[in-house]
Design a protein around this motif. Sequence first.
Motif, short mmCIF file in Angstrom:
data_model
loop_
_atom_site.label_atom_id
_atom_site.label_comp_id
_atom_site.label_asym_id
_atom_site.label_seq_id
_atom_site.Cartn_x
_atom_site.Cartn_y
_atom_site.Cartn_z
N ILE A 204 0.86 -1.17 0.00
CA ILE A 204 0.00 0.00 0.00
C ILE A 204 0.90 1.23 0.00
O ILE A 204 1.76 1.37 0.87
CB ILE A 204 -0.94 0.02 1.21
N ILE A 205 0.70 2.08 -0.99
CA ILE A 205 1.49 3.30 -1.11
C ILE A 205 0.64 4.47 -0.63
O ILE A 205 -0.46 4.71 -1.15
CB ILE A 205 1.96 3.53 -2.55
N VAL A 206 1.14 5.21 0.36
CA VAL A 206 0.44 6.39 0.86
C VAL A 206 1.11 7.62 0.25
O VAL A 206 2.27 7.91 0.53
CB VAL A 206 0.50 6.46 2.41
N ASP A 207 0.39 8.32 -0.60
CA ASP A 207 0.91 9.51 -1.27
C ASP A 207 0.48 10.73 -0.47
O ASP A 207 -0.67 11.16 -0.53
CB ASP A 207 0.37 9.58 -2.70
N THR A 208 1.40 11.31 0.31
CA THR A 208 1.06 12.41 1.19
C THR A 208 1.06 13.74 0.44
O THR A 208 1.45 13.83 -0.72
CB THR A 208 2.06 12.54 2.36
N VAL B 53 0.67 16.17 7.04
CA VAL B 53 1.76 15.42 6.43
C VAL B 53 2.62 14.77 7.50
O VAL B 53 2.98 13.59 7.42
CB VAL B 53 2.62 16.33 5.53
N MET B 54 2.94 15.53 8.53
CA MET B 54 3.78 15.02 9.61
C MET B 54 3.14 13.82 10.30
O MET B 54 3.82 12.86 10.69
CB MET B 54 4.05 16.13 10.64
N GLU B 55 1.82 13.85 10.45
CA GLU B 55 1.12 12.74 11.10
C GLU B 55 1.34 11.44 10.34
O GLU B 55 1.58 10.38 10.93
CB GLU B 55 -0.37 13.05 11.21
N PHE B 56 1.27 11.50 9.02
CA PHE B 56 1.48 10.31 8.21
C PHE B 56 2.93 9.85 8.28
O PHE B 56 3.21 8.64 8.35
CB PHE B 56 1.08 10.56 6.76
#
Length: 292
Positions: A136-140, A148-151
């Motif tokens: 799974i790719i998370v694109d922030t 963004v920092m949370e991810f």
Amino acid sequence: MDQAEQLRNLIKANSHPQRPLARVITVTSGKGGVGKSNTSINLAVQFRKMGQKVIILDADFGLANIEIMFGAVPKHNLSDLIYQGKDIREIITWGPMDVGFISGGSGITGLSNLNLDHLRTIIQSLSQLDEMADTIIVDTGAGIADAVMEFLVASSEVLLVTTPEPTSITDSYSLLKALSRHPQYRKEETKIKLVANKVHKTGDGAVLYEKLSAVAGKYLKTPMEYLGEIPEDAQLLKAVMQQKPVSMEYAHAKSAQAYEKIASKLIDKPVADSYDRRGMASFFSHIFNMKK
């Protein structure tokens, strides 16, 4: 029982020891326009060519880069799962080569306002992704916004995309600085890997990495790995205009071959040596725990 403990119980209840957990890779950048989403999509395509099942979570809310670059419009997003009772399979849009993607919508921005019932819904649903995807790719989003920092803090594997442009390097350092100072960041649990994009001369990516890595190591005590460089060629630009991944439309392009090398490097490296597989439910639990 407080909400944090209830959350931990939810994660435990939705954990299946026999089920392989998906590999979660978070792709980010210090500024926009460096090719972050393009990198996410092309790596996803290369993973598919290697037999991996892949889903992209578009966490760059408000811009919808993934759907634009795939030339597909999703009917539903994460908000519909949380607030409208949609099934996880209903909010997945299938793009080229059966790469799935989930639009974050306003559901991403509203994570801090979720009550326990909403948390239960999203955790139970996201745990199903481990059955549906190997990676799974998370694109922030780009930059150092709180979302963004949370991810990034929740991630055990971060791909930082930057370019040789001086402002891109400076912004990448600013992102690493913000991450290193985040109270929830645990550098021993996070692998940061650099992708040098839009390079004009072979070897420029390695030079970029050496400079950024040296500064980050000296002043931030943040180690990085180098994954490789992506040249900016005419076929890559043409594919972007056509809303197609260059790895599909022009598989023999230098940029496509570079994406293939990076994907192979990621696949070939034993996962156990670099990080623990968390799966998506556990990934989101790290985000929720930061808000308690």
